[in-house]
Write a protein that holds these residues in place. Structure first.
Motif, mmCIF file in Angstrom:
data_model
loop_
_atom_site.group_PDB
_atom_site.id
_atom_site.type_symbol
_atom_site.label_atom_id
_atom_site.label_comp_id
_atom_site.label_asym_id
_atom_site.label_seq_id
_atom_site.Cartn_x
_atom_site.Cartn_y
_atom_site.Cartn_z
ATOM 1 N N ASP A 296 0.772 -1.074 -0.083
ATOM 2 C CA ASP A 296 -0.655 -0.091 0.164
ATOM 3 C C ASP A 296 1.390 0.972 0.123
ATOM 4 O O ASP A 296 0.222 2.011 -0.484
ATOM 5 N N GLU A 297 2.210 0.947 0.278
ATOM 6 C CA GLU A 297 2.916 2.570 1.183
ATOM 7 C C GLU A 297 3.528 2.497 -0.826
ATOM 8 O O GLU A 297 3.946 3.664 -1.110
ATOM 9 N N THR A 298 3.746 1.825 -0.927
ATOM 10 C CA THR A 298 4.410 0.981 -2.592
ATOM 11 C C THR A 298 3.788 2.371 -3.423
ATOM 12 O O THR A 298 4.289 3.646 -4.758
ATOM 13 N N ILE A 299 2.808 1.842 -3.233
ATOM 14 C CA ILE A 299 1.360 2.347 -4.342
ATOM 15 C C ILE A 299 0.422 3.180 -4.126
ATOM 16 O O ILE A 299 0.976 4.411 -4.864
ATOM 17 N N ALA A 300 0.365 3.939 -2.927
ATOM 18 C CA ALA A 300 0.206 4.969 -2.413
ATOM 19 C C ALA A 300 0.932 6.104 -2.735
ATOM 20 O O ALA A 300 0.856 7.374 -3.178
ATOM 21 N N THR A 301 2.714 5.596 -2.987
ATOM 22 C CA THR A 301 3.411 6.754 -2.774
ATOM 23 C C THR A 301 3.276 6.706 -4.504
ATOM 24 O O THR A 301 3.871 8.509 -5.067
ATOM 25 N N LEU A 302 3.940 6.459 -5.618
ATOM 26 C CA LEU A 302 3.441 6.193 -6.822
ATOM 27 C C LEU A 302 2.246 7.234 -7.547
ATOM 28 O O LEU A 302 2.450 8.428 -7.976
ATOM 29 N N LEU A 303 1.491 7.627 -7.036
ATOM 30 C CA LEU A 303 0.158 8.107 -6.444
ATOM 31 C C LEU A 303 0.301 9.069 -6.278
ATOM 32 O O LEU A 303 -0.066 10.655 -6.802
ATOM 33 N N TYR A 304 1.171 9.500 -4.717
ATOM 34 C CA TYR A 304 0.996 10.673 -4.449
ATOM 35 C C TYR A 304 2.375 11.853 -5.530
ATOM 36 O O TYR A 304 2.059 13.483 -5.228
ATOM 37 N N ARG A 305 2.776 11.096 -6.106
ATOM 38 C CA ARG A 305 4.142 11.824 -6.600
ATOM 39 C C ARG A 305 3.632 12.149 -7.993
ATOM 40 O O ARG A 305 4.205 13.864 -8.218
ATOM 41 N N VAL A 306 2.486 12.071 -8.657
ATOM 42 C CA VAL A 306 1.861 12.945 -10.079
ATOM 43 C C VAL A 306 0.656 13.307 -9.423
ATOM 44 O O VAL A 306 -0.504 13.433 -10.246
ATOM 45 N N SER A 307 0.504 13.647 -7.953
ATOM 46 C CA SER A 307 -1.312 13.951 -6.906
ATOM 47 C C SER A 307 -0.913 15.240 -6.917
ATOM 48 O O SER A 307 0.625 15.934 -6.610
ATOM 49 N N GLN A 308 -1.528 16.659 -6.041
ATOM 50 C CA GLN A 308 -1.371 16.969 -5.368
ATOM 51 C C GLN A 308 -2.063 16.696 -3.480
ATOM 52 O O GLN A 308 -1.979 17.824 -2.846
ATOM 53 N N GLU A 317 -7.650 6.231 -0.242
ATOM 54 C CA GLU A 317 -8.212 5.333 -0.693
ATOM 55 C C GLU A 317 -7.572 3.791 -1.436
ATOM 56 O O GLU A 317 -8.232 2.966 -1.647
ATOM 57 N N VAL A 318 -6.566 3.435 -1.907
ATOM 58 C CA VAL A 318 -5.503 2.527 -2.076
ATOM 59 C C VAL A 318 -5.913 1.375 -1.315
ATOM 60 O O VAL A 318 -5.699 0.659 -1.501
ATOM 61 N N ARG A 319 -6.124 1.431 0.374
ATOM 62 C CA ARG A 319 -6.293 0.285 0.982
ATOM 63 C C ARG A 319 -7.566 -0.296 0.492
ATOM 64 O O ARG A 319 -7.320 -1.537 0.656
ATOM 65 N N ASN A 320 -8.616 0.397 0.567
ATOM 66 C CA ASN A 320 -9.485 0.153 -0.400
ATOM 67 C C ASN A 320 -9.448 -0.911 -2.014
ATOM 68 O O ASN A 320 -10.657 -1.362 -2.193
ATOM 69 N N TRP A 321 -9.401 -0.530 -2.809
ATOM 70 C CA TRP A 321 -8.576 -1.105 -3.783
ATOM 71 C C TRP A 321 -8.522 -3.440 -4.014
ATOM 72 O O TRP A 321 -7.551 -2.981 -3.023
ATOM 73 N N SER A 322 -8.661 -3.807 -4.979
ATOM 74 C CA SER A 322 -8.548 -4.869 -4.856
ATOM 75 C C SER A 322 -6.877 -4.787 -4.832
ATOM 76 O O SER A 322 -6.302 -4.689 -6.082
ATOM 77 N N GLU A 323 -6.417 -6.489 -4.958
ATOM 78 C CA GLU A 323 -4.990 -6.843 -5.472
ATOM 79 C C GLU A 323 -5.319 -6.503 -6.920
ATOM 80 O O GLU A 323 -3.656 -6.347 -7.242
ATOM 81 N N LYS A 324 -5.418 -6.844 -7.499
ATOM 82 C CA LYS A 324 -5.638 -6.529 -8.485
ATOM 83 C C LYS A 324 -5.375 -5.045 -9.639
ATOM 84 O O LYS A 324 -4.072 -4.811 -10.604
ATOM 85 N N LYS A 325 -6.094 -4.174 -8.646
ATOM 86 C CA LYS A 325 -5.370 -3.049 -8.399
ATOM 87 C C LYS A 325 -4.422 -2.377 -8.724
ATOM 88 O O LYS A 325 -3.837 -1.540 -9.313
#
Length: 495
Positions: A296-308, A317-325
């Protein structure tokens, strides 16, 4: 001492061309020869052949750590300086905006808007920033001088420099990222190659041009003013790192991965309101994130970098995602990765302490110097608003500052519609930037102690203090051992 026992020696070796010194030390580690004989060997053999075989063909990258260079970048923008200093293995210094008038250095104008109507709009924004920067400086110096008269035991010249520095601490909030500066660095040629590659892979034209100029500097003999002043008839007349320069090129993975992530994030986060500042709630200057799953940390960090958006909101938000997503997100970040490409830094997960920090760009520039932690910075923007320097409030000058900043931010938003590049360079230091700091306890303690001291800028002093407070609330037995100075303790004449 027995006759056959060798004598211990500690030897300082005079500077050599970086590729030659790295070759000599690499051979020194792989043969029984003394350093003198290793240097003599290298002098009589081709270092180019060595580099081609061992560094580029066999991939023995560590040998490039043995050759170091001094490189200076003059009249680059503050934005370019930030990107140069993004290297985690980097030693250097940038021209300080604390001790000199930066408004006299002029502004950078992107080639894409030269001669256009947009250039006039852009320069108008920068001139208005420069004008209020100059207008506020003297009244602020007068206010600080009246509030803190020169002590009898302090020399007048030192006092004046200190007061001027404190005034520039506030007025530099009006400097845009287009301000020109100088940067000097000392790096290994391994780091230099990575830096050239990263610059050539940038989306920003100025950085690509600096990358090309850095390659060219490696192909030429270095400046040797010291040698000439010391009476040498000729300096180092060999190119600095010619083999490295010939091989350095843009990297497809680095050039496209963040654009790929940005496009993906817009779709993946559609309907979440994470792109709407109004949905973020109260924005804390420092948020210490609870320990969580490294995926979850890795996914959230990837999204954080291209977000504000704040990290905490993205993580929820990421914690509620499926493993596939989650794996789909990972695939976007890895899809164009080649066999020799390092993972981008957003994959550096697993640190115990993750601080999401929101602060002014000027103060963040000093926090950016910390290399013993991982930093994931979001893009510079105006959406988080700006900070008001406390000395301007105390001096009764805050209204003039706010009026200028409000107009400038409005102009930048209009400028963004015709040139995103120009709008980026026009952003002033007073605007806020969001950055993730991942670290261990030793680094957290170091930052809290160093950056909270009375010599520092009030902005990062407050951030360092809040980092200590947050960590102490979460882990009292650790926080008890953190030394830090409250921002309430001030000493204007210490610097």
């Amino acid at each position: 001492m027995s006759a056959d026992r060798p004598a211990r020696r500690v030897i300082a070796v005079a500077p050599m061309p970086p590729e030659k010194s790295a070759y000599a030390l690499a051979r020194y580690s792989r043969s029984p020869d003394s350093i003198e004989n290793s240097i003599k060997w290298v002098h009589g053999h081709s270092s180019e052949k060595f580099w081609e075989q061992f560094y580029f063909d066999y991939g023995h990258a560590s040998i490039a750590d043995l050759g170091h260079v001094i490189v200076c970048f003059e009249d680059i923008t503050e934005l370019a300086a930030v990107r140069l200093e993004d290297e985690p293995v980097w030693d250097g210094q940038a021209k300080s905006s604390r001790y000199q008038n930066f408004a006299s250095s002029g502004w950078y104008v992107p080639d894409a808007i030269h001669g256009s109507e947009t250039e006039g709009t852009y320069l108008g924004v920068l001139r208005s920033l420069g004008e209020i920067y100059r207008q506020l400086h003297e009244p602020l110096v007068t206010f600080l001088s009246n509030r803190e008269p020169c002590p009898q035991d302090m020399k007048a010249a030192e006092y004046q420099r200190t007061i001027a520095a404190r005034a520039f601490d506030a007025t530099r909030y009006l400097l845009p990222l287009a301000s020109r500066t100088n940067v000097g660095q000392v790096v290994s040629i391994r780091t230099l190659e990575k830096q050239i590659t990263r610059l050539l892979s940038s989306q920003l034209p100025e950085l690509r041009m600096i990358g090309e100029e850095l390659k060219d500097a490696c192909l030429r003999p270095p400046m040797n003013v010291w040698g000439e002043l010391s009476g040498q008839s000729a300096g180092l007349n060999e190119p600095m790192a010619p083999t490295l320069a010939r091989h350095a090129k843009a990297n497809e993975y680095q050039a496209g991965v963040y654009s790929d992530l940005s496009r993906y994030a817009k779709e993946a986060l559609k309907g979440t309101d994470l792109d709407q500042p109004a949905s973020w709630g109260k924005q804390e200057s420092v948020d210490l994130i609870d320990l969580h799953d490294p995926v979850d940390e890795t996914i959230a960090t990837l999204l954080y970098r291209v977000s504000q958006a704040p990290y905490r909101k993205i993580l929820a938000e990421v914690r509620n995602w499926s493993e596939k997503k989650k794996q789909d997100t990972m695939a976007v970040a890895l899809g164009s990765r080649g066999p020799y490409d390092e993972l981008i830094k957003e994959f550096r997960s697993g640190y115990a302490f993750i601080f999401d920090v929101l602060m002014d760009i000027g103060g963040w520039r000093d926090m950016h110097r910390h290399r013993r932690c991982q930093q994931i910075q979001q893009n510079f923007t105006t959406v988080h608003g700006y900070d008001v320097p406390p000395p301007l409030v105390q001096a009764g000058l805050a209204d003039e500052y706010r009026q200028a900043m409000d107009v400038v931010l409005s102009d930048i938003e209009r400028l963004k519609k015709v040139s995103a590049e120009a709008a980026l360079y026009a952003i002033p230091f007073g605007c806020k930037v969001r950055c993730l700091f991942k670290m261990d306890f030793a680094e957290a303690e170091y930052i809290a102690k160093l950056r909270s001291g009375v010599k520092g800028h009030w902005s990062y002093r407050a951030i360092a203090w809040h980092m200590k407070q947050k960590l102490t609330e979460r882990y009292p037995s650790l926080g008890h051992h953190m030394q830090a100075t409250s921002p309430d303790i001030e000493d204007t004449l210490t610097r």
